[in-house]
Motif scaffolding. Structure first.
Motif, PDB file in Angstrom:
ATOM      1  N   ARG A 185       6.009   4.509  -9.379  1.00  0.00           N
ATOM      2  CA  ARG A 185       5.647   5.518 -10.371  1.00  0.00           C
ATOM      3  C   ARG A 185       6.728   6.547 -10.585  1.00  0.00           C
ATOM      4  O   ARG A 185       6.784   7.212 -11.619  1.00  0.00           O
TER       5      ARG A 185
ATOM      6  N   ALA B  41      -1.880   8.877  -7.398  1.00  0.00           N
ATOM      7  CA  ALA B  41      -0.499   9.095  -7.800  1.00  0.00           C
ATOM      8  C   ALA B  41      -0.320  10.543  -8.221  1.00  0.00           C
ATOM      9  O   ALA B  41      -1.179  11.106  -8.913  1.00  0.00           O
ATOM     10  N   GLY B  42       0.795  11.123  -7.795  1.00  0.00           N
ATOM     11  CA  GLY B  42       1.086  12.497  -8.167  1.00  0.00           C
ATOM     12  C   GLY B  42       0.274  13.540  -7.427  1.00  0.00           C
ATOM     13  O   GLY B  42       0.447  14.733  -7.653  1.00  0.00           O
TER      14      GLY B  42
ATOM     15  N   LYS C 152      -0.173  15.739  -4.635  1.00  0.00           N
ATOM     16  CA  LYS C 152       0.592  16.263  -3.509  1.00  0.00           C
ATOM     17  C   LYS C 152      -0.263  17.181  -2.640  1.00  0.00           C
ATOM     18  O   LYS C 152       0.089  17.461  -1.503  1.00  0.00           O
TER      19      LYS C 152
END
Lengths: 111, 114
Positions: B55, B97-98, B100
């Motif tokens: 990604r 995804a992404g 954090k």
């Protein structure tokens, strides 16, 4: 790319002392995080704090996004607080985000 | 829940060889990110995988590659090793995804290239 500066680079304190670590960044960001890396290399996520203030026990963090800085406060330091503290900022692009890390503050707590 | 596991923990290789590192994420986490930590360059993002697809990618040469399997386990490969590849390689997993905010790191693999 975005620049992340941390200060001070090194800090040596007596057990029980308080400390403030600073992180400055050069551009607007979507995300700011503080991490602690212990002497064995394990990285622990302390705070996810793109803005505002958060507290977790003896640790608290404040990010002033408009002025592009964040502060990590450690109160009543313990020897287990020793290690390196990193701040990292994230820029989101089409749902993807990569973290850019600062160079860290090495904290040593003396008993 | 078991944490993020990385194998091997320590590795010694010689210049020109290749190496494969493995990362098993926390159960239920589908995103795996890799980072390199060196004394000179600090902590740098390598790449992120989600649902077997890369990604996101950092600024590393093509010698650094990775992949993710259907069970979310990930491997990274470094070909034609150079002395400068000596580093602590950290992987981190997160649910999406992404994401954090809920990212957890493994203990790392220490690679020494002689």
């Amino acid at each position: 790319g975005i620049q992340v500066e941390q200060s001070p680079p090194d800090l040596i304190l007596q057990e029980g002392a308080n400390s403030t670590l600073r992180c400055n960044f050069s551009d607007s960001v979507n995300n700011l995080q503080w991490f602690h890396q212990n002497p064995w290399g394990q990285l622990i996520n302390l705070f996810y704090i793109p803005s505002g203030t958060k507290q977790n026990g003896r640790l608290s963090a404040t990010t002033v996004a408009t002025e592009r800085y964040s502060l990590l406060y450690i109160s009543s330091s313990q020897t287990t607080d020793s290690g390196v503290y990193f701040c990292a900022v994230g820029l989101r692009n089409f749902g993807n985000e990569k973290l850019t890390f600062g160079t860290g503050t090495r904290l040593t707590i003396i008993p | 829940k078991a944490g993020v596991t990385q194998t091997p923990r320590y590795l010694i290789k010689t210049r020109g060889q290749q190496v494969t590192l493995s990362c098993s994420p926390i159960s239920g986490h589908r995103s795996v990110s890799w980072y390199q930590q060196t004394p000179g360059q600090g902590l740098q993002f390598l790449f992120e995988y989600f649902s077997e697809t890369q990604r996101n990618k950092g600024n590393f040469p093509g010698r650094f590659s990775g992949r993710q399997f259907s069970n979310s386990r990930s491997e990274m490969n470094v070909s034609t090793l150079e002395l400068g590849d000596s580093a602590l390689y950290l992987c981190a997993s997160s649910p999406w995804a992404g994401d954090k905010e809920t990212q957890y790191f493994g203990p790392g693999t220490r690679l020494l290239v002689l």
